[in-house]
Design a protein around this motif. Structure first.
Motif, PDB file in Angstrom:
ATOM      1  N   TYR A   8       0.862  -1.175   0.000  1.00  0.00           N
ATOM      2  CA  TYR A   8       0.000   0.000   0.000  1.00  0.00           C
ATOM      3  C   TYR A   8       0.899   1.226   0.000  1.00  0.00           C
ATOM      4  CZ  TYR A   8      -3.250   3.493   1.826  1.00  0.00           C
ATOM      5  OH  TYR A   8      -4.006   4.611   1.996  1.00  0.00           O
ATOM      6  N   LEU A  13      -2.675  -2.570  -6.534  1.00  0.00           N
ATOM      7  CA  LEU A  13      -3.480  -3.281  -5.535  1.00  0.00           C
ATOM      8  C   LEU A  13      -4.963  -2.927  -5.625  1.00  0.00           C
ATOM      9  CD1 LEU A  13      -1.060  -2.959  -2.493  1.00  0.00           C
ATOM     10  CD2 LEU A  13      -1.604  -5.064  -3.761  1.00  0.00           C
ATOM     11  N   LYS A  14      -5.302  -1.828  -6.277  1.00  0.00           N
ATOM     12  CA  LYS A  14      -6.704  -1.408  -6.425  1.00  0.00           C
ATOM     13  C   LYS A  14      -7.335  -1.955  -7.712  1.00  0.00           C
ATOM     14  CE  LYS A  14      -7.987   1.188  -3.455  1.00  0.00           C
ATOM     15  NZ  LYS A  14      -8.773   0.610  -2.373  1.00  0.00           N
ATOM     16  N   GLN A  50      -1.216  -9.259  -5.321  1.00  0.00           N
ATOM     17  CA  GLN A  50      -0.235  -8.772  -4.345  1.00  0.00           C
ATOM     18  C   GLN A  50       1.203  -8.950  -4.822  1.00  0.00           C
ATOM     19  OE1 GLN A  50      -2.331 -10.930  -0.923  1.00  0.00           O
ATOM     20  NE2 GLN A  50      -1.270  -9.240   0.089  1.00  0.00           N
ATOM     21  N   ASP A  54      -2.528  -9.666 -12.219  1.00  0.00           N
ATOM     22  CA  ASP A  54      -3.951  -9.375 -12.060  1.00  0.00           C
ATOM     23  C   ASP A  54      -4.823 -10.538 -12.553  1.00  0.00           C
ATOM     24  OD1 ASP A  54      -3.369  -8.955 -14.753  1.00  0.00           O
ATOM     25  OD2 ASP A  54      -4.806  -7.302 -14.942  1.00  0.00           O
ATOM     26  N   SER A  97       0.519  -6.816   2.290  1.00  0.00           N
ATOM     27  CA  SER A  97       0.628  -5.579   1.512  1.00  0.00           C
ATOM     28  C   SER A  97       0.460  -4.327   2.364  1.00  0.00           C
ATOM     29  CB  SER A  97      -0.407  -5.570   0.378  1.00  0.00           C
ATOM     30  OG  SER A  97      -0.077  -6.546  -0.584  1.00  0.00           O
ATOM     31  N   HIS A 141      -8.898  -8.793  -2.250  1.00  0.00           N
ATOM     32  CA  HIS A 141      -7.731  -8.381  -3.044  1.00  0.00           C
ATOM     33  C   HIS A 141      -8.016  -8.541  -4.534  1.00  0.00           C
ATOM     34  CE1 HIS A 141      -4.529  -7.329  -0.305  1.00  0.00           C
ATOM     35  NE2 HIS A 141      -4.713  -8.434   0.417  1.00  0.00           N
ATOM     36  N   LEU A 146      -8.645  -3.504  -0.181  1.00  0.00           N
ATOM     37  CA  LEU A 146      -7.749  -3.847   0.923  1.00  0.00           C
ATOM     38  C   LEU A 146      -8.545  -3.844   2.218  1.00  0.00           C
ATOM     39  CD1 LEU A 146      -4.733  -1.590  -0.052  1.00  0.00           C
ATOM     40  CD2 LEU A 146      -4.865  -4.066  -0.256  1.00  0.00           C
TER      41      LEU A 146
END
Length: 171
Positions: A8, A13-14, A50, A54, A97, A141, A146
């Protein structure tokens, strides 16, 4: 091989992960590398995103009562989908993460999950307690969420404050 874990606030991660449709040796090697990474970093779960991929793949390996993780308990879930959920439980969560931050998160206490194994075979799993929480955490995730995104406004502000303090001390 141990892979690098994204931390993060890395924007990857989004990102929402895409379905897996090739169940080949490359996927198997990647799952093995994810396992090596999870164990090396003392995690109980790891989602592909992570480590920068993807794809909708995750691992969960809950420790037994002796606090050890056994590979025969490893769950590899490809394209997981929660098909039933019930009950509520607050559970103290952490994340590879989001290192060194733990907070209680409200989750479903019981789940039924449909997924595919590493060979593409359809599977169904009933999970409760710690296992159900870990699966929800990892599926989040895959959806670009998160655990800190699930915190109340007050707890989220506390997290942001601690995070900024840690970032400042690294400079």
């Amino acid at each position: 091989m141990v892979l690098d874990i994204l931390h993060y606030p890395n924007p990857i991660l989004k990102k929402r992960s895409r379905d897996v449709d090739l169940f080949n040796e490359e996927l198997h090697q990647f799952l093995d590398d994810m396992y090596d990474t999870m164990i090396a970093k003392d995690g109980v779960g790891l989602a592909a995103i992570q480590v920068g991929r993807d794809i909708r793949a995750l691992l969960v390996n809950i420790p037994r009562e002796d606090k050890q993780q056994y590979k025969e308990d490893l769950l590899e879930m490809i394209n997981p989908e929660i098909i039933h959920k019930e009950g509520e439980i607050f559970f103290s969560e952490g994340c590879l993460s989001v290192p060194n931050f733990y907070e209680d998160v409200l989750r479903f206490e019981e789940l039924e999950v449909r997924y595919q194994d590493r060979f593409g075979n359809p599977q169904t799993l009933q999970a409760q307690g710690y296992l159900a929480v870990a699966i929800q955490h990892e599926i989040d995730h895959l959806n670009g969420v998160l655990f800190v995104d699930r915190l109340s406004i007050i707890k989220r502000k506390k997290f942001e404050k601690e995070f900024k303090k840690i970032q400042k001390s690294k400079r």
